[in-house]
Design a protein around this motif. Structure first.
Motif, PDB file in Angstrom:
ATOM      1  N   LYS A   1       0.817  -1.219   0.000  1.00 34.04           N
ATOM      2  CA  LYS A   1       0.000   0.000   0.000  1.00 34.04           C
ATOM      3  C   LYS A   1       0.846   1.262   0.000  1.00 34.04           C
ATOM      4  O   LYS A   1       0.406   2.313  -0.467  1.00 34.04           O
ATOM      5  N   GLN A   2       2.079   1.192   0.528  1.00 34.43           N
ATOM      6  CA  GLN A   2       2.961   2.358   0.521  1.00 34.43           C
ATOM      7  C   GLN A   2       3.342   2.780  -0.896  1.00 34.43           C
ATOM      8  O   GLN A   2       3.686   3.926  -1.124  1.00 34.43           O
ATOM      9  N   LEU A   3       3.282   1.842  -1.848  1.00 31.90           N
ATOM     10  CA  LEU A   3       3.648   2.163  -3.227  1.00 31.90           C
ATOM     11  C   LEU A   3       2.493   2.769  -4.026  1.00 31.90           C
ATOM     12  O   LEU A   3       2.677   3.178  -5.171  1.00 31.90           O
ATOM     13  N   GLU A   4       1.313   2.858  -3.434  1.00 24.28           N
ATOM     14  CA  GLU A   4       0.167   3.409  -4.167  1.00 24.28           C
ATOM     15  C   GLU A   4       0.402   4.857  -4.593  1.00 24.28           C
ATOM     16  O   GLU A   4       0.039   5.248  -5.696  1.00 24.28           O
ATOM     17  N   LYS A   5       1.008   5.657  -3.725  1.00 25.61           N
ATOM     18  CA  LYS A   5       1.302   7.054  -4.067  1.00 25.61           C
ATOM     19  C   LYS A   5       2.294   7.107  -5.229  1.00 25.61           C
ATOM     20  O   LYS A   5       2.134   7.903  -6.156  1.00 25.61           O
ATOM     21  N   ILE A   6       3.305   6.256  -5.201  1.00 26.59           N
ATOM     22  CA  ILE A   6       4.288   6.199  -6.291  1.00 26.59           C
ATOM     23  C   ILE A   6       3.574   5.825  -7.593  1.00 26.59           C
ATOM     24  O   ILE A   6       3.783   6.443  -8.632  1.00 26.59           O
ATOM     25  N   GLN A   7       2.711   4.823  -7.526  1.00 26.93           N
ATOM     26  CA  GLN A   7       1.956   4.382  -8.697  1.00 26.93           C
ATOM     27  C   GLN A   7       1.143   5.532  -9.273  1.00 26.93           C
ATOM     28  O   GLN A   7       1.162   5.770 -10.484  1.00 26.93           O
ATOM     29  N   GLU A   8       0.439   6.258  -8.429  1.00 27.86           N
ATOM     30  CA  GLU A   8      -0.377   7.391  -8.890  1.00 27.86           C
ATOM     31  C   GLU A   8       0.480   8.445  -9.580  1.00 27.86           C
ATOM     32  O   GLU A   8       0.075   9.022 -10.585  1.00 27.86           O
ATOM     33  N   MET A   9       1.662   8.694  -9.036  1.00 25.77           N
ATOM     34  CA  MET A   9       2.505   9.753  -9.571  1.00 25.77           C
ATOM     35  C   MET A   9       3.148   9.377 -10.908  1.00 25.77           C
ATOM     36  O   MET A   9       3.310  10.231 -11.770  1.00 25.77           O
ATOM     37  N   VAL A  10       3.535   8.112 -11.097  1.00 27.97           N
ATOM     38  CA  VAL A  10       4.220   7.734 -12.330  1.00 27.97           C
ATOM     39  C   VAL A  10       3.270   7.249 -13.422  1.00 27.97           C
ATOM     40  O   VAL A  10       3.675   7.116 -14.573  1.00 27.97           O
ATOM     41  N   GLU A  11       2.027   7.026 -13.070  1.00 29.09           N
ATOM     42  CA  GLU A  11       1.067   6.448 -14.017  1.00 29.09           C
ATOM     43  C   GLU A  11       0.973   7.231 -15.328  1.00 29.09           C
ATOM     44  O   GLU A  11       0.917   6.644 -16.402  1.00 29.09           O
ATOM     45  N   ASP A  12       0.953   8.543 -15.255  1.00 34.09           N
ATOM     46  CA  ASP A  12       0.796   9.357 -16.452  1.00 34.09           C
ATOM     47  C   ASP A  12       2.121   9.849 -17.024  1.00 34.09           C
ATOM     48  O   ASP A  12       2.144  10.544 -18.028  1.00 34.09           O
ATOM     49  N   ILE A  13       3.228   9.505 -16.373  1.00 40.21           N
ATOM     50  CA  ILE A  13       4.545   9.899 -16.870  1.00 40.21           C
ATOM     51  C   ILE A  13       5.128   8.696 -17.585  1.00 40.21           C
ATOM     52  O   ILE A  13       5.559   7.739 -16.964  1.00 40.21           O
ATOM     53  N   ARG A  14       5.134   8.724 -18.864  1.00 46.37           N
ATOM     54  CA  ARG A  14       5.534   7.556 -19.639  1.00 46.37           C
ATOM     55  C   ARG A  14       7.049   7.369 -19.710  1.00 46.37           C
ATOM     56  O   ARG A  14       7.541   6.252 -19.802  1.00 46.37           O
ATOM     57  N   MET A  15       7.777   8.459 -19.676  1.00 44.25           N
ATOM     58  CA  MET A  15       9.227   8.367 -19.848  1.00 44.25           C
ATOM     59  C   MET A  15       9.950   8.459 -18.507  1.00 44.25           C
ATOM     60  O   MET A  15       9.630   9.308 -17.680  1.00 44.25           O
ATOM     61  N   ALA A  16      10.919   7.582 -18.350  1.00 42.69           N
ATOM     62  CA  ALA A  16      11.784   7.595 -17.169  1.00 42.69           C
ATOM     63  C   ALA A  16      13.217   7.791 -17.654  1.00 42.69           C
ATOM     64  O   ALA A  16      13.553   7.415 -18.773  1.00 42.69           O
ATOM     65  N   MET A  17      14.036   8.356 -16.809  1.00 45.74           N
ATOM     66  CA  MET A  17      15.469   8.366 -17.064  1.00 45.74           C
ATOM     67  C   MET A  17      16.041   7.208 -16.245  1.00 45.74           C
ATOM     68  O   MET A  17      15.880   7.171 -15.022  1.00 45.74           O
ATOM     69  N   MET A  18      16.652   6.252 -16.941  1.00 45.37           N
ATOM     70  CA  MET A  18      17.262   5.099 -16.277  1.00 45.37           C
ATOM     71  C   MET A  18      18.757   5.349 -16.162  1.00 45.37           C
ATOM     72  O   MET A  18      19.425   5.620 -17.154  1.00 45.37           O
ATOM     73  N   THR A  19      19.274   5.244 -14.941  1.00 43.45           N
ATOM     74  CA  THR A  19      20.695   5.475 -14.689  1.00 43.45           C
ATOM     75  C   THR A  19      21.370   4.167 -14.309  1.00 43.45           C
ATOM     76  O   THR A  19      20.876   3.423 -13.466  1.00 43.45           O
ATOM     77  N   THR A  20      22.495   3.916 -14.981  1.00 44.41           N
ATOM     78  CA  THR A  20      23.346   2.766 -14.694  1.00 44.41           C
ATOM     79  C   THR A  20      24.768   3.290 -14.479  1.00 44.41           C
ATOM     80  O   THR A  20      25.017   4.492 -14.557  1.00 44.41           O
ATOM     81  N   VAL A  21      25.711   2.382 -14.236  1.00 45.81           N
ATOM     82  CA  VAL A  21      27.112   2.751 -14.053  1.00 45.81           C
ATOM     83  C   VAL A  21      27.927   2.061 -15.146  1.00 45.81           C
ATOM     84  O   VAL A  21      27.825   0.851 -15.329  1.00 45.81           O
ATOM     85  N   ASP A  22      28.744   2.868 -15.875  1.00 41.98           N
ATOM     86  CA  ASP A  22      29.547   2.274 -16.945  1.00 41.98           C
ATOM     87  C   ASP A  22      30.854   1.683 -16.391  1.00 41.98           C
ATOM     88  O   ASP A  22      31.111   1.726 -15.187  1.00 41.98           O
ATOM     89  N   ASP A  23      31.696   1.133 -17.286  1.00 43.85           N
ATOM     90  CA  ASP A  23      32.929   0.456 -16.879  1.00 43.85           C
ATOM     91  C   ASP A  23      33.937   1.374 -16.192  1.00 43.85           C
ATOM     92  O   ASP A  23      34.801   0.916 -15.454  1.00 43.85           O
ATOM     93  N   GLN A  24      33.831   2.683 -16.438  1.00 44.52           N
ATOM     94  CA  GLN A  24      34.746   3.642 -15.796  1.00 44.52           C
ATOM     95  C   GLN A  24      34.155   4.221 -14.517  1.00 44.52           C
ATOM     96  O   GLN A  24      34.739   5.111 -13.909  1.00 44.52           O
ATOM     97  N   GLY A  25      32.988   3.749 -14.103  1.00 38.70           N
ATOM     98  CA  GLY A  25      32.353   4.232 -12.885  1.00 38.70           C
ATOM     99  C   GLY A  25      31.500   5.472 -13.077  1.00 38.70           C
ATOM    100  O   GLY A  25      31.033   6.064 -12.106  1.00 38.70           O
ATOM    101  N   ASN A  26      31.296   5.883 -14.332  1.00 40.71           N
ATOM    102  CA  ASN A  26      30.456   7.045 -14.617  1.00 40.71           C
ATOM    103  C   ASN A  26      28.980   6.681 -14.542  1.00 40.71           C
ATOM    104  O   ASN A  26      28.585   5.595 -14.996  1.00 40.71           O
ATOM    105  N   LEU A  27      28.180   7.584 -13.997  1.00 44.38           N
ATOM    106  CA  LEU A  27      26.729   7.415 -14.036  1.00 44.38           C
ATOM    107  C   LEU A  27      26.256   7.780 -15.436  1.00 44.38           C
ATOM    108  O   LEU A  27      26.632   8.824 -15.973  1.00 44.38           O
TER     109      LEU A  27
END
Length: 167
Positions: A9-35
């Motif tokens: 139930k704690q994730l319901e607010k998160i669900q409501e907020m992201v529901e209409d936002i289709r695009m996310a920025m996904m961050t990973t770490v490359d081989d040199q440690g850069n985000l």
């Protein structure tokens, strides 16, 4: 993005907020440690708070995920409403043709011209471990007034609700 009722139930607010936002920025770490961040079209947030994406099997992000203990961050923003969500979690690649069929949409054909049977097409599922959100229910004019008043008084503006949620 399609969303399903949350078991946590704690994730319901998160669900409501992201529901209409289709695009996310996904961050990973490359081989040199850069985000490294890139826009990704979120397809679904399932009942466990898992967020699903399509990606190419040979994409550099797949190697970055595998090489960094599967840790990723997703950020969603709705600047017009001053709503922001940051999700930390782990990502896994999955070659599940039934799930691909379920999530397939015509827009995906731009990245996968061979359609849902493209051998390069796989899923990324991001398991939400922690999410933090900032939610302003005030109008843009009220927010601007609060910022101006803060600049004059030296007191930080109250810009809305902020909370961390753990899954």
């Amino acid at each position: 993005m399609e969303t399903k009722p949350q078991k946590n139930k704690q994730l319901e607010k998160i669900q409501e907020m992201v529901e209409d936002i289709r695009m996310a920025m996904m961050t990973t770490v490359d081989d040199q440690g850069n985000l490294v961040s890139r826009p990704m079209a979120a397809l679904q947030m399932d009942e466990d708070g898992t967020i699903w994406f399509f990606t190419k099997r040979t994409s550099p992000k797949v190697d970055q995920i595998d090489n960094n203990q599967h840790r990723v961050n997703l950020s969603f923003s709705d600047v017009g409403d001053a709503n922001y969500v940051s999700i930390s979690g782990t990502a896994d690649e999955l070659d599940d043709r039934a799930k691909i069929d379920e999530l397939w949409n015509p827009q995906a054909k731009a990245w996968f011209p061979k359609g849902k049977d493209d051998p390069e097409l796989i899923l990324l599922k991001v398991h939400t471990q922690m999410a933090e959100y900032w939610d302003s229910s005030d109008s843009t004019m009220v927010r601007l007034f609060q910022q101006a008043a803060a600049a004059i008084t030296g007191n930080p503006p109250k810009m809305g609700e902020n909370e961390k949620v753990y899954n």
